[in-house]
Design a protein around this motif. Structure first.
Motif, PDB file in Angstrom:
ATOM      1  N   ARG A 218       0.827  -1.212   0.000  1.00 53.91           N
ATOM      2  CA  ARG A 218       0.000   0.000   0.000  1.00 53.91           C
ATOM      3  C   ARG A 218       0.861   1.262   0.000  1.00 53.91           C
ATOM      4  NH1 ARG A 218      -4.819  -1.132  -2.169  1.00 53.91           N
ATOM      5  NH2 ARG A 218      -6.138  -2.454  -0.850  1.00 53.91           N
ATOM      6  N   VAL A 314      -5.249   3.726   0.019  1.00 56.14           N
ATOM      7  CA  VAL A 314      -5.703   2.830   1.088  1.00 56.14           C
ATOM      8  C   VAL A 314      -4.672   2.894   2.210  1.00 56.14           C
ATOM      9  CG1 VAL A 314      -6.239   0.465   1.744  1.00 56.14           C
ATOM     10  CG2 VAL A 314      -6.932   1.318  -0.499  1.00 56.14           C
ATOM     11  N   LYS A 319      -8.280  -3.298   4.251  1.00 59.31           N
ATOM     12  CA  LYS A 319      -9.349  -2.588   3.544  1.00 59.31           C
ATOM     13  C   LYS A 319      -9.151  -2.674   2.036  1.00 59.31           C
ATOM     14  CE  LYS A 319     -11.276  -0.883   7.309  1.00 59.31           C
ATOM     15  NZ  LYS A 319     -12.631  -1.239   7.764  1.00 59.31           N
ATOM     16  N   GLU A 320     -10.260  -2.823   1.330  1.00 57.00           N
ATOM     17  CA  GLU A 320     -10.208  -2.829  -0.139  1.00 57.00           C
ATOM     18  C   GLU A 320     -11.213  -1.860  -0.733  1.00 57.00           C
ATOM     19  OE1 GLU A 320     -10.232  -6.729  -1.882  1.00 57.00           O
ATOM     20  OE2 GLU A 320      -8.108  -6.980  -1.373  1.00 57.00           O
ATOM     21  N   VAL A 322     -12.343   2.517  -0.260  1.00 53.05           N
ATOM     22  CA  VAL A 322     -12.063   3.799   0.385  1.00 53.05           C
ATOM     23  C   VAL A 322     -13.221   4.751   0.120  1.00 53.05           C
ATOM     24  CG1 VAL A 322      -9.536   3.651   0.345  1.00 53.05           C
ATOM     25  CG2 VAL A 322     -10.750   4.575  -1.643  1.00 53.05           C
ATOM     26  N   PRO A 359      -5.436   1.227  -6.588  1.00 54.45           N
ATOM     27  CA  PRO A 359      -5.881   2.259  -5.646  1.00 54.45           C
ATOM     28  C   PRO A 359      -6.836   3.230  -6.320  1.00 54.45           C
ATOM     29  CG  PRO A 359      -3.663   2.729  -6.416  1.00 54.45           C
ATOM     30  CD  PRO A 359      -4.007   1.372  -6.945  1.00 54.45           C
TER      31      PRO A 359
END
Length: 383
Positions: A218, A314, A319-320, A322, A359
């Protein structure tokens, strides 16, 4: 090694700082820089007139007194030796640790000098670069710093944000890297970045911070949209996930190096704009949407690259998706880079899918910058 890499058109960067360690217990010492500086009397002194030994991690160091007329010329010889070996850049570390009870050659107040010291440290490096480049107009050098004060951007060519924890936290982790990026940007530090993955790992029995693979990946995605895309192994390489750890990390690094390259044309424009107007490369939304009160409330959740690219990284484990805020103030539409979906509504928050490798990145629909960025992504086979 430098010659081998140079043959592949790869330039090498290295490291230096203004702190010198006694080498009495070291073997195979080429030059004893601490003793050289001590003999020249160019070290910061304590109240007894001896070298002020400053605690630095696990050992003590003497600091160069750049108010002494001989100090800068002596240190430039060290830099000259580096570039003579083929080095073309360096991290000019430290500079922020001048003790406030030190005694300087200039006789000035050490509290005032504490803030001035990183400026002088930057100036010495910059002077060397300019002197060297004048004799080699076809080549260039770069150095980056973490210490700074009011005039530092005048001298340093590039900054980085120091040593974040290898964590997701807001106070000293990946989130704080975004806060530092944006706050420094509006404080005159237009060219800034962080170590991909953070730096400080801790391995104690009941207290551990170790860089996970997910955090590393990330952070790659985040830094692909800052001025510099640079990894660091961290203070404990063996317990940190690295870009070379496995095929997944290496492929991810390759992918985002290409994404970083895809907006190089725009980065060059933004660097020029920064040098002329002071606007940072990475910008808080309120710079372009000053009347949008919600944009003012954002801390690290998203930012602009120039005015044409919107990034919502992110920054949380596992988490996937936002939450992305599309600001009010201009009659334009934001296009999702990976799907092409258009977001027409302004002043609203929308949940956007952001799996690893994809992202939440947006460009202004119809923007020449945005279209060229998308075209480059297609050319590099990442879109």
């Amino acid at each position: 090694m430098i010659e081998d890499l140079s043959a592949q058109k790869i330039k090498v960067m290295t490291y230096c700082n203004p702190c010198l360690a006694p080498m009495d217990e070291k073997k195979n010492v080429g030059r004893h820089l601490f003793e050289e500086a001590k003999k020249l009397d160019i070290l910061v002194k304590d109240k007894n007139g001896g070298p002020y030994m400053v605690p630095n991690t696990a050992f003590d160091v003497g600091m160069l007194d750049f108010t002494h007329p001989k100090a800068a010329a002596w240190f430039k010889q060290i830099l000259q030796a580096m570039v003579d070996d083929g080095v073309r850049g360096w991290m000019a570390d430290f500079g922020e640790g001048l003790p406030v009870d030190a005694c300087l050659y200039s006789g000035e107040d050490p509290i005032t000098a504490h803030n001035r010291y990183p400026e002088i440290w930057a100036r010495v490096n910059r002077e060397f670069v300019e002197e060297w480049e004048r004799s080699r107009p076809d080549e260039s050098l770069v150095f980056f710093m973490r210490a700074g004060f009011r005039d530092s951007p005048k001298w340093a060519s590039l900054f980085w944000e120091g040593d974040q924890m290898v964590s997701w936290q807001a106070n000293d982790g990946i989130k704080s890297a975004v806060v530092g990026l944006l706050s420094s940007g509006i404080s005159g530090y237009a060219f800034n970045h962080s170590d991909i993955g953070g730096y400080c790992a801790v391995s104690l029995p009941f207290f551990k911070y170790q860089r996970s693979e997910e955090l590393l990946l990330r952070w790659m995605e985040l830094n692909a949209f800052t001025t510099v895309f640079r990894t660091h192994e961290g203070n404990k390489p063996s317990c940190n996930s690295q870009f070379y750890s496995n095929q997944k990390t290496l492929s991810h690094f390759s992918r985002f190096a290409k994404i970083y390259k895809a907006w190089k044309f725009y980065r060059l424009q933004l660097v020029k704009e920064a040098s002329e107007k002071g606007l940072p490369v990475c910008r808080h939304l309120f710079l372009h949407y000053p009347k949008d009160e919600h944009a003012h409330e954002l801390r690290y959740e998203q930012f602009l690259v120039g005015s044409e690219i919107l990034v919502a990284p992110v920054l949380d484990k596992g988490k996937e998706v936002v939450k992305v805020y599309f600001p009010q103030g201009e009659s334009h539409v934001w296009k999702h880079v990976w799907t092409g979906k258009l977001h027409h509504k302004q002043g609203v928050e929308t949940w956007v899918e952001a799996p690893l490798g994809y992202p939440a990145i947006f460009v202004k629909d119809g923007s020449k910058i945005g279209e060229m960025f998308l075209e480059n992504l297609r050319d590099y086979n990442v879109l």
